[in-house]
Write a protein that holds these residues in place. Sequence first.
Motif, short mmCIF file in Angstrom:
data_model
loop_
_atom_site.label_atom_id
_atom_site.label_comp_id
_atom_site.label_asym_id
_atom_site.label_seq_id
_atom_site.Cartn_x
_atom_site.Cartn_y
_atom_site.Cartn_z
N ALA A 106 -18.17 39.00 6.62
CA ALA A 106 -16.76 39.02 6.23
C ALA A 106 -15.96 38.27 7.29
O ALA A 106 -16.29 38.30 8.48
CB ALA A 106 -16.28 40.46 6.11
N ASP A 107 -14.89 37.59 6.85
CA ASP A 107 -14.13 36.68 7.73
C ASP A 107 -13.57 37.35 8.98
O ASP A 107 -13.70 36.82 10.08
CB ASP A 107 -12.97 36.04 6.95
CG ASP A 107 -13.44 34.98 5.98
OD1 ASP A 107 -14.56 34.48 6.15
OD2 ASP A 107 -12.67 34.66 5.05
N ILE A 108 -12.89 38.48 8.80
CA ILE A 108 -12.21 39.09 9.95
C ILE A 108 -13.25 39.58 10.95
O ILE A 108 -13.11 39.39 12.16
CB ILE A 108 -11.29 40.27 9.51
CG1 ILE A 108 -10.29 39.81 8.45
CG2 ILE A 108 -10.53 40.83 10.72
CD1 ILE A 108 -9.44 40.95 7.88
N PHE A 109 -14.33 40.17 10.45
CA PHE A 109 -15.38 40.68 11.32
C PHE A 109 -16.00 39.54 12.14
O PHE A 109 -16.24 39.68 13.35
CB PHE A 109 -16.48 41.38 10.50
CG PHE A 109 -17.61 41.91 11.32
CD1 PHE A 109 -17.51 43.15 11.94
CD2 PHE A 109 -18.76 41.16 11.51
CE1 PHE A 109 -18.55 43.63 12.73
CE2 PHE A 109 -19.80 41.64 12.30
CZ PHE A 109 -19.70 42.88 12.91
N GLY B 121 6.90 31.53 2.29
CA GLY B 121 6.80 30.40 3.20
C GLY B 121 6.55 30.77 4.65
O GLY B 121 6.64 29.91 5.53
N THR B 122 6.27 32.04 4.91
CA THR B 122 6.01 32.45 6.29
C THR B 122 4.55 32.81 6.48
O THR B 122 3.82 33.01 5.50
CB THR B 122 6.87 33.67 6.68
OG1 THR B 122 6.57 34.75 5.79
CG2 THR B 122 8.35 33.37 6.62
N VAL B 123 4.14 32.88 7.74
CA VAL B 123 2.83 33.41 8.07
C VAL B 123 3.03 34.81 8.63
O VAL B 123 3.82 35.01 9.56
CB VAL B 123 2.08 32.52 9.08
CG1 VAL B 123 0.85 33.23 9.64
CG2 VAL B 123 1.66 31.21 8.43
N SER B 132 -3.01 41.18 3.26
CA SER B 132 -3.02 40.27 2.10
C SER B 132 -1.96 40.64 1.06
O SER B 132 -1.55 39.79 0.27
CB SER B 132 -4.41 40.26 1.46
OG SER B 132 -4.78 41.56 1.03
N THR B 133 -1.49 41.88 1.09
CA THR B 133 -0.43 42.35 0.18
C THR B 133 0.77 41.39 0.13
O THR B 133 1.32 41.10 -0.93
CB THR B 133 0.11 43.73 0.67
OG1 THR B 133 -0.99 44.60 0.89
CG2 THR B 133 1.07 44.35 -0.33
N HIS B 134 1.18 40.92 1.32
CA HIS B 134 2.42 40.14 1.44
C HIS B 134 2.31 38.74 0.80
O HIS B 134 3.31 38.06 0.65
CB HIS B 134 2.81 40.01 2.92
CG HIS B 134 2.85 41.34 3.63
ND1 HIS B 134 3.99 42.08 3.77
CD2 HIS B 134 1.85 42.08 4.21
CE1 HIS B 134 3.70 43.21 4.41
NE2 HIS B 134 2.42 43.24 4.68
N ALA B 141 -0.58 35.57 4.41
CA ALA B 141 -0.63 36.86 5.10
C ALA B 141 -2.06 37.36 5.15
O ALA B 141 -2.74 37.39 4.13
CB ALA B 141 0.26 37.86 4.37
N PHE B 142 -2.50 37.74 6.34
CA PHE B 142 -3.89 38.19 6.46
C PHE B 142 -4.07 39.15 7.62
O PHE B 142 -3.28 39.17 8.56
CB PHE B 142 -4.84 36.98 6.59
CG PHE B 142 -4.46 35.99 7.65
CD1 PHE B 142 -4.92 36.12 8.94
CD2 PHE B 142 -3.62 34.92 7.35
CE1 PHE B 142 -4.58 35.21 9.92
CE2 PHE B 142 -3.25 34.00 8.33
CZ PHE B 142 -3.74 34.15 9.62
N GLY B 143 -5.12 39.94 7.54
CA GLY B 143 -5.43 40.92 8.57
C GLY B 143 -6.13 40.28 9.75
O GLY B 143 -6.85 39.29 9.60
N ILE B 144 -5.92 40.86 10.93
CA ILE B 144 -6.52 40.33 12.15
C ILE B 144 -7.08 41.47 12.99
O ILE B 144 -6.71 42.63 12.81
CB ILE B 144 -5.50 39.51 12.99
CG1 ILE B 144 -4.26 40.36 13.34
CG2 ILE B 144 -5.09 38.24 12.26
CD1 ILE B 144 -3.25 39.65 14.24
N GLY B 145 -7.96 41.12 13.93
CA GLY B 145 -8.52 42.10 14.86
C GLY B 145 -7.60 42.27 16.06
O GLY B 145 -6.62 41.56 16.22
N THR B 146 -7.97 43.23 16.91
CA THR B 146 -7.11 43.57 18.04
C THR B 146 -7.01 42.44 19.07
O THR B 146 -5.95 42.23 19.67
CB THR B 146 -7.59 44.88 18.68
OG1 THR B 146 -7.46 45.92 17.70
CG2 THR B 146 -6.79 45.25 19.90
N SER B 147 -8.10 41.68 19.28
CA SER B 147 -8.01 40.53 20.20
C SER B 147 -7.00 39.51 19.68
O SER B 147 -6.29 38.87 20.46
CB SER B 147 -9.38 39.86 20.35
OG SER B 147 -10.29 40.73 20.96
#
Lengths: 198, 472
Positions: A106-109, B121-123, B132-134, B141-147
């Motif tokens: 998966a991409d994020i992982f 039009g935003t990130v 991804s909801t947004h 719009a996407f999810g990211i890890g803590t780093s």
Amino acid sequence: MEKFNQHHGLVVPLDTANVDTDQIIPKQFLQKTTRTGFGQHLFHDRRYLDNLGNENNPEFVLNKPQYQGASILLAGENFGCGSSREHAPWALQEYGFQVIIASSFADIFYANCINIGILPVILPEAAIATLFQQSKEGLQHLTVDLVASTVKTASAQYDFTIAPFHKYCLENGVDSVGWTLNKIAKIENYEAQMPAWQ
Amino acid sequence: MATTLYEKLWQSHIIEEKADETPLIFVDRHLIHEVTSPQAFANLKFHNRVLRHPERTIATMDHNISTRSIEINAAGEGAANQLRTLEKNCKEFGIELFGMGHKNQGVVHVIGPELGLTLPGTVIVCGDSHTSTHGAFGALAFGIGTSEVEHVFATQTLRQTKAKTMRIEVKGQVAPGISAKDIILAIIGKTGSAGATGYVVEYCGEAIERLTMEERMTVCNMSVEFGAKAGLIAPDTKTFDYLKGKDYAPKGEVWQQAVEDWQQLKSDSKAKFDSYLTLEAKEIKTQVTWGTTPGQVTQVDSVVPSPDDFTDPVERESCIAALKYMGLTAGTKITDIAINKVFIGSCTNSRIEDLRAAAAVAKGKKVSATVNAIVVPGSYRVKEQAEAEGLAQTFIDAGFEWRLPGCSMCLGMNDDVLTHGDRCASTSNRNFEGRQGRGSRTHLVSPELAAASAIAGHFVDLTSINSQVQGA
């Protein structure tokens, strides 16, 4: 971040597709404010029969005596799907895994692994099938060479591809925040030309 | 050259793109919460770095919190520590926080849009995969890890590999009673759980255009459940009407300029995508997941599949494992599956329209004696509106528990967890093993079906009930 160049280690085969990050580290262990203390809870629900983690599940592959000390995880397709929790690769790393090999991640992982210094290796499904077969027939040690981008078994060699910058960061243990902060002028230039609504 | 919406968003956010270096893009909005931020703040402090744009960063409390009390201590010791750490960090770095009891508090992906923090039009990024909801607003719009959270804190940028593009068209109109949840589950049923890994998906077609903004959020929310980096829907007048006048949306001349710019945000008619998928809306029926990934889904008027239905060996093995975990036998009618828990909530389905849809089903009925059902609004604003509209009372009268806003049983980080063997009709987004509690069994459904199942004590075919009523 530790530098990663080459790794030789024992493989443990986890032959399940779509292993999600909830399985890798269940939610009840996410309440820490540190990056450590997750390894003992890795795969908790599959690894332990009880909720406290005192009683090992002898059926789970990580608990089999022959795989103790394994540092390479051979996994099924779409490994690390689901939640973005970086606690999942933290747990894998703390347990001792330095390399994860799968046909897809998966991409994020995948990004999380790169950012903390775990090498995620993508190999074609046929190669993965062979490695699973060999790992189940007998203990298998692999040599994973990031510089040459190869995985070597006793009898074969598989090439893998990795984005050049990911490779550079892993090889050199790059502090990616520091790297970007060196480009602050470019960021300032971008900010100066943004429309008012942005 | 004709370009896709994704390519337009990408181009307008590139700071640096050069050979042998992952492209650097600007982040307009960073949403944070208590669970995935503490280690990022700690590293920032360790390196003595400043947080570049506190005004582009917004914090809420949602994942860990109690849905019975606004007291931080009610969440339990570990959670309370994370919540207090968030409070401290927000104070130290000058970040606006919607904490417990604040009128703007709620699930991060519910409050972003309702406050106008989510703009076309935003990130937009957040340490949560359902960011991804947004994309429903034409935002990347996407999810990211803590780093990566730490990287955004320090630089307001991210390094991102450019994704491939997929166009999913839903042609025509859905039948009455078919919800946005059914549309997205039907899509995932077609693609499988990793069908869009490496892609940014753009949803289009008449059925998508006809959706309200809240319904579009439900669709984009679950993009990550089939592997997509992000989901997108081109903004239109519905988008602009929704945002106009929202607290954090642009005002006056800036608003005018924004709308002019946003009207350009669509894929060119001749733009090429890397992959295409088309669904006929009229063929989409009410969906229920039977397995342990969102792709293991079928129609409510169908039966639990058999491993023999799958030719792919991996899917076959997954089916065997899922049936075992779920305690289901192949061939069982979906409507014969009894449930004992119902959860209406989560960033997928906890907005006012979701609650209206569920309340309409529950009105004047009683939750089955064998079922325990909770309704968790997505935000304080949703909660207040639902109370003002009488929806909360409808739920309470029917025997549902009416709770305080939070992520709650979607991931069970608080005390809203299922116990071993519980079977839940849930409006959330993940039916993974153990997700809602160790040994618990989750079936993903729409708010309408969740409410109807709470009353019947098992899944019901709403469309067949409705047509019987109409025929009578």
